[in-house]
Design an enzyme around this catalytic site. Structure first.
Site, PDB file in Angstrom:
ATOM      1  N   HIS A 182     -10.206   1.233   3.622  1.00 17.40           N
ATOM      2  CA  HIS A 182     -10.690   0.024   4.290  1.00 17.40           C
ATOM      3  C   HIS A 182     -12.209   0.049   4.428  1.00 17.40           C
ATOM      4  CE1 HIS A 182      -6.427  -0.461   5.360  1.00 17.40           C
ATOM      5  NE2 HIS A 182      -6.736  -1.722   5.169  1.00 17.40           N
TER       6      HIS A 182
ATOM      7  N   GLU B  74       3.628  -5.477   1.100  1.00 15.97           N
ATOM      8  CA  GLU B  74       2.748  -4.366   0.752  1.00 15.97           C
ATOM      9  C   GLU B  74       3.445  -3.015   0.879  1.00 15.97           C
ATOM     10  OE1 GLU B  74      -0.789  -4.612   3.174  1.00 15.97           O
ATOM     11  OE2 GLU B  74       0.330  -5.118   4.977  1.00 15.97           O
TER      12      GLU B  74
ATOM     13  N   CYS C 187      -3.486 -10.867  -2.346  1.00 14.45           N
ATOM     14  CA  CYS C 187      -4.747 -10.704  -1.616  1.00 14.45           C
ATOM     15  C   CYS C 187      -5.266  -9.262  -1.664  1.00 14.45           C
ATOM     16  CB  CYS C 187      -4.607 -11.177  -0.180  1.00 14.45           C
ATOM     17  SG  CYS C 187      -3.387 -10.249   0.750  1.00 14.45           S
TER      18      CYS C 187
ATOM     19  N   ASN D 204      -3.195  -3.357  -2.333  1.00 12.53           N
ATOM     20  CA  ASN D 204      -3.880  -2.113  -1.932  1.00 12.53           C
ATOM     21  C   ASN D 204      -2.880  -1.132  -1.329  1.00 12.53           C
ATOM     22  OD1 ASN D 204      -6.072  -3.647  -2.578  1.00 12.53           O
ATOM     23  ND2 ASN D 204      -6.646  -4.076  -0.471  1.00 12.53           N
ATOM     24  N   ASP D 205      -2.077  -1.648  -0.408  1.00 15.63           N
ATOM     25  CA  ASP D 205      -1.076  -0.777   0.208  1.00 15.63           C
ATOM     26  C   ASP D 205       0.146  -0.624  -0.676  1.00 15.63           C
ATOM     27  OD1 ASP D 205      -2.045   0.257   2.677  1.00 15.63           O
ATOM     28  OD2 ASP D 205      -2.129  -1.803   3.399  1.00 15.63           O
TER      29      ASP D 205
HETATM   30  C1  PEP Z   1      -3.523  -4.852   0.952  1.00 18.21           C
HETATM   31  O1  PEP Z   1      -2.941  -3.873   1.428  1.00 18.21           O
HETATM   32  O2  PEP Z   1      -3.506  -5.137  -0.260  1.00 18.21           O
HETATM   33  C2  PEP Z   1      -4.311  -5.729   1.820  1.00 18.21           C
HETATM   34  C3  PEP Z   1      -4.880  -6.809   1.332  1.00 18.21           C
HETATM   35  O3  PEP Z   1      -4.457  -5.350   3.123  1.00 18.21           O
HETATM   36  P1  PEP Z   1      -5.520  -4.238   3.612  1.00 18.21           P
HETATM   37  O4  PEP Z   1      -6.394  -3.883   2.451  1.00 18.21           O
HETATM   38  O5  PEP Z   1      -6.245  -4.823   4.745  1.00 18.21           O
HETATM   39  O6  PEP Z   1      -4.610  -3.113   4.014  1.00 18.21           O
HETATM   40 MG    MG Z   2      -2.656  -3.728   3.541  1.00 12.11          MG
END
Ligand code: PEP
Ligand code: MG
Length: 575
Positions: free
Chosen positions: A193, A436, A507, A459-460
């Site tokens: 993050h 996610e 996202c 991402n997760d």
């Molecule tokens: C993700 O996990 O892809 C996401 C957009 O959330 P974050 O990066 O805030 O965990």
């Molecule tokens: Mg996430």
């Protein structure tokens, strides 16, 4: 001679920074257990008291120089440190130790710190227990003065490249406010993050540059190349001129892209794509609009909880959301409920850090369903903001349908409460889920049935599917968004939404990465949310792609999913 350090660069925003190093040494609080020679005692007491005075004066000066538009939480953070610095609990006991035991000032300060830490640990109140970090900041500052080392003030940070062992998202916000032009950390990975935040703040950064904080000296002139993950130290003039030229070329390229701000994001065969922005703070709306964002696809609200001592109350939430909603006008704003935990910690939620494995622990929706009062406060503020603009509410990190139902029930309950109180709410506000975790992706049908929309957080999803900690640089090479398992899960989510006639977006960072964008479109995703720095580039890329061709090519690719061929095949998509 030029020294080169290798780390992992953050693709995306600006790649190059040139500036002098400012090295932040945090937590170096250990002092040698040393006793004084007879006769030095009063001189040592004076040395200690002078150091406290100097450290207090430094902090006061920082407080006075902070620009007036600095968020109140950052000011509060500094005020707390000032109060602690002036408190006799810190300054008196070491004097006693120097006089009675004959300790050196450094050793006496460390003994006092250890005593206070034990007291903090015994406190029942979890909030007070978190004062440990503040204590360390204060002790660190006095210790630095005692050792005659330089302390970085906001003025030192302005225009400099910050070198540190590691930086939390909260540190990064503060450094950005203080005018840092680049970041180098010894640890951390590009998907953490902190890294995502640096990218969205347009701060060039190299992470995982082992040894940087000890090898680099304050004041050394650095060239940071985030595109290649390199840091060059004391380069010859020609090399510097080359990199300064690249900064100009980058700027000019960004300027050219600005012409695309109002150009429709339509493929060559007329397929319309929606490009939205991921934001962390209300002030990011400006950058999102500048880059032509058609909405906010992800507002990471957890940053509202950082760098401060008390929880934000409903009014504070409401005003932050209002600022975003009003700023975006007619465009939709997707507010994600709090996702604290794992690599996003805040001062008053120590349980999340205390888990053995925080990424698998009390994070995001799990924390909210445990601390329902915190969750309800946020929900009420989001609901109130929904009366003003096009608000969507989104829940992070769901793994099972029970959590989803519980969260929805709390939302419905707060809609009911607000209605009873005569407070306007958009009662049909869309409520969505982030997909996610592999569990949610595999059972996406259930989520698609229950929610108004889904958004894929790659991402997760990559982290949890591949069992690769997204913030650990030692496994960063295993973090692979093109792993067939990940692609199959993304595909399943898109198909589930198609079956249930529900909108789906993406996202995660994959959406804004030019290497993956053709694949993302080829998988049928039409709503992409990314940090504002990537939006114009993505718009340009979309306008050069052919939607139907991508669908056909991706369908073929998904049939074989040959791990040896994937990277090459993805690079060929749309060509
Ligand atoms: C993700 O996990 O892809 C996401 C957009 O959330 P974050 O990066 O805030 O965990
Ligand atoms: Mg996430």
């Amino acid at each position: 001679m030029t020294l080169a350090l290798l780390g992992i660069g953050l693709d995306g925003g600006p790649a190059i920074a040139v500036g002098k190093a400012v090295v932040l040494t945090r937590g170096n609080l250990q002092a040698e257990p040393r006793m004084l020679q007879h006769g030095d005692v009063e001189a040592e007491v004076k040395r200690f008291l002078d150091a406290v005075e100097t450290a207090t004066a430094q902090l006061r000066e920082i407080r006075e120089r902070i620009p007036p538009d600095t968020p109140a939480d950052i000011l509060e953070f500094i005020d707390t440190h000032l109060l602690m610095m002036e408190d006799k609990a810190i300054s008196e006991a070491p004097v006693q130790l120097i006089r009675d035991e004959g300790c050196t000032a450094e050793w006496a300060l460390q003994l006092r710190r250890n005593q206070l830490l034990r007291l903090f640990d015994e406190m029942e109140d979890p909030y007070l227990r978190t004062r440990r970090d503040d204590l360390d900041h204060v002790v660190d500052r006095i210790m630095t003065v005692l050792r005659g080392e330089e302390t970085a003030t906001p003025e030192d940070i302005d225009g400099r490249i910050v070198v540190s062992e590691d930086l939390t998202p909260a540190d990064i916000i503060l450094l950005h406010h203080q005018g840092a032009v680049g970041l180098i950390t010894e640890f951390g990975s590009p998907m953490s993050h902190s890294a995502i935040l640096a990218r969205s703040l347009d701060l060039p950064a190299v992470v995982g540059a082992h040894g940087a904080a000890s090898l680099l000296r304050p004041g050394e002139l650095l060239v940071l190349d985030a595109a290649h993950g390199t840091v060059l130290v004391e380069c010859p003039q020609e090399t510097l001129a080359f990199f300064r030229h690249r900064i100009e070329v980058e700027r000019a390229h960004r300027h050219t892209l600005k012409a695309l701000k109002h150009a429709p994001a339509v493929t060559l065969d007329g397929h319309r794509i929606t490009l939205q922005a991921n934001i962390e703070l209300p002030e990011d709306v400006e950058a999102a609009l500048e880059a032509g964002a058609q909405g906010i696809g992800l507002y990471r609200t957890e940053f509202l909880y950082m760098n401060r001592e008390a929880l934000p109350d409903e009014e504070e939430h409401y005003h932050a959301y209002l600022e975003v909603v009003e700023g975006m006008g007619e465009r939709p704003v997707t507010i994600r409920t709090l996702d604290l935990g794992a690599d996003k910690q805040c001062e008053y939620q120590p349980e999340t850090a205390a888990c053995t494995n925080p990424a698998l622990g009390l994070r995001a929706i799990r924390l909210c369903l445990k601390e329902t009062a915190i969750f309800r406060t946020q929900i009420r503020a989001i609901l109130r903001a929904s009366a003003v603009g096009r608000v969507q509410l989104m829940l992070p990190m769901l793994t099972n349908i029970h959590e989803a139902r519980l969260a929805r029930a709390l939302i419905d309950d707060e809609i009911h409460n607000l209605r009873q109180a005569g407070i306007p709410v958009d009662e049909s506000l869309p409520v969505g889920a982030m997909i996610e975790t592999p569990a949610a992706a595999i059972t996406a049908d259930h989520f698609a049935r229950l929610f108004d929309f889904l958004s894929i957080g790659t991402n997760d999803l990559v982290q949890y599917t591949l069992a690769v900690d997204r913030s650990d640089d030692s496994v960063a090479h295993l973090y692979d968004p093109l792993h067939p398992a990940v692609l199959q899960l993304v595909h399943q989510v898109v198909e589930a939404c198609r079956r249930h006639g529900k909108p789906v977006s993406i996202c995660g960072e994959m959406a804004g990465d030019p290497r993956y964008l053709p694949l993302v479109l080829g998988m049928g995703l039409e709503v992409l949310s990314m940090h504002p720095a990537s939006l114009l580039e993505a718009r340009q890329q979309v306008r050069h792609l052919h939607w139907h061709q991508l669908q056909q090519e991706t369908t073929r690719l998904m049939q074989s999913l040959d791990p040896d061929q994937l990277e090459r095949q993805v690079a060929q998509l749309g060509r």
